[in-house]
Motif scaffolding. Structure first.
Motif, short mmCIF file in Angstrom:
data_model
loop_
_atom_site.label_atom_id
_atom_site.label_comp_id
_atom_site.label_asym_id
_atom_site.label_seq_id
_atom_site.Cartn_x
_atom_site.Cartn_y
_atom_site.Cartn_z
N LEU A 177 -13.38 -76.28 -13.80
CA LEU A 177 -13.62 -77.53 -14.00
C LEU A 177 -13.50 -78.42 -12.68
O LEU A 177 -13.83 -79.70 -12.70
CB LEU A 177 -12.19 -78.32 -14.87
N GLY A 178 -13.10 -77.88 -11.55
CA GLY A 178 -13.05 -78.71 -10.39
C GLY A 178 -14.23 -78.51 -9.53
O GLY A 178 -14.37 -79.22 -8.24
N ILE A 179 -15.41 -77.71 -9.88
CA ILE A 179 -16.32 -77.60 -9.04
C ILE A 179 -17.13 -78.82 -8.55
O ILE A 179 -17.60 -79.10 -7.30
CB ILE A 179 -17.57 -76.75 -9.79
N PHE A 180 -17.21 -79.91 -9.34
CA PHE A 180 -17.88 -80.99 -9.02
C PHE A 180 -17.24 -81.81 -8.10
O PHE A 180 -17.98 -82.31 -7.09
CB PHE A 180 -17.73 -82.09 -10.14
N LYS A 181 -15.94 -81.42 -7.73
CA LYS A 181 -15.18 -82.30 -6.29
C LYS A 181 -15.83 -81.50 -5.38
O LYS A 181 -15.94 -82.05 -4.27
CB LYS A 181 -13.66 -81.98 -6.59
N TRP A 182 -15.88 -80.17 -5.26
CA TRP A 182 -16.31 -79.47 -4.17
C TRP A 182 -17.89 -79.98 -3.90
O TRP A 182 -18.18 -80.23 -2.63
CB TRP A 182 -16.54 -77.91 -4.34
N GLU A 183 -18.73 -80.34 -4.87
CA GLU A 183 -19.93 -80.81 -4.77
C GLU A 183 -19.95 -82.40 -4.06
O GLU A 183 -20.96 -82.34 -3.31
CB GLU A 183 -20.79 -80.64 -5.86
N ASN A 184 -18.96 -83.04 -4.55
CA ASN A 184 -18.89 -84.36 -4.13
C ASN A 184 -18.55 -84.53 -2.68
O ASN A 184 -18.90 -85.34 -2.03
CB ASN A 184 -17.89 -85.07 -4.99
N LEU A 185 -17.65 -83.51 -2.24
CA LEU A 185 -17.33 -83.27 -0.86
C LEU A 185 -18.36 -82.84 0.28
O LEU A 185 -18.01 -82.74 1.41
CB LEU A 185 -15.84 -82.56 -0.76
N GLY A 186 -19.43 -82.01 -0.42
CA GLY A 186 -20.33 -81.26 0.23
C GLY A 186 -20.04 -80.20 0.57
O GLY A 186 -20.35 -79.66 1.79
#
Length: 245
Positions: free
Chosen positions: A211-220
């Motif tokens: 569920l937290g993958i999008f946070k990694w993507e948002n942080l690049g």
């Protein structure tokens, strides 16, 4: 420094937590973490000097508005990030909370723990104001722990032993990650370690999720577990059978 000047960086607040300790909890997520767990679902908490600055009194004032909901079992849980990185603020905050009769829980990976001073004395004093420690053991094998988190686990296990020696109530938490720590040999080794401790009140198996993958993507940041799915129900039950009995 005057105690009133001690401030902590807070990432976020959760008014009605139900999984981070007994009862209804006010959960405070402090900023900063040195570990880089491959499965981290809050990489946005890694940066230490970021978030909202609070004094202990300011943060207590916010929490007390929710005290009527805690009843007998609830209270405050401080999580992160890694709250022990802000041990001066944490000590001040828990000390003031205990003066008000508030139940305190600390959710930690144990990564900053050391017997070196001045940390060790501060940590022992902090434990006087801590009712429960939620200890996240990421991996029982030191080398695999380094691969999974970027850091070894010897000091973490040492902290667990000291908590046992002082008979401080502990809940052990273990995130079950396929292809990383869900092998039976690792689970059995972790179970054997847990059984050497006399203070463990609960063991929780937390299935890895994405569920937290999008946070990694948002942080690049490239997500290290790409393509790895959450564990099956069978593997979760297997882990529970090994660790929780």
């Amino acid at each position: 420094m005057n105690s009133n000047e001690i401030k902590g960086y807070v990432h976020s607040l959760e008014s009605f937590g139900s999984v981070d300790g007994p009862g209804v909890r006010y959960v405070i997520f402090l900023s900063g973490c040195a570990m880089r767990c491959q499965f981290c679902h809050n990489p946005d908490t890694w940066k230490l000097n970021s978030g909202t600055l609070y004094t202990a009194d300011e943060l207590l004032e916010k929490t007390l508005a929710y005290r009527p909901y805690w009843k007998d079992k609830g209270g405050i849980t401080v999580s992160g990030g890694e709250p022990l990185l802000q041990i001066d603020f944490l000590l001040e905050f828990f000390k003031k909370a205990k003066q008000l009769g508030i139940n305190t829980a600390l959710d930690t990976s144990g990564n900053p723990f050391t017997v070196q001073e001045p940390f060790h004395s501060k940590w022992k004093e902090l434990m006087q104001y801590t009712d429960l420690v939620l200890l996240d053991i990421k991996h029982i094998d030191d080398e695999q722990h380094k691969f999974l988190t970027g850091h070894g686990n010897e000091n973490i296990l040492q902290m667990a032993r000291e908590l046992s020696d002082m008979d401080k109530p502990v809940w052990i938490r273990h995130v079950l990650v396929p292809k990383r720590n869900d092998k039976d040999e690792y689970l059995v080794k972790l179970s054997e370690f847990i059984h050497t401790l006399k203070n463990v009140k609960r063991v929780e198996v937390l299935p890895y999720h994405t569920l937290g993958i999008f946070k990694w993507e948002n942080l690049g940041i490239k997500y290290p577990l790409e393509g790895i799915s959450p564990p099956s129900k069978e593997r979760v039950l297997n882990a529970e059978n090994i660790l929780c009995n």
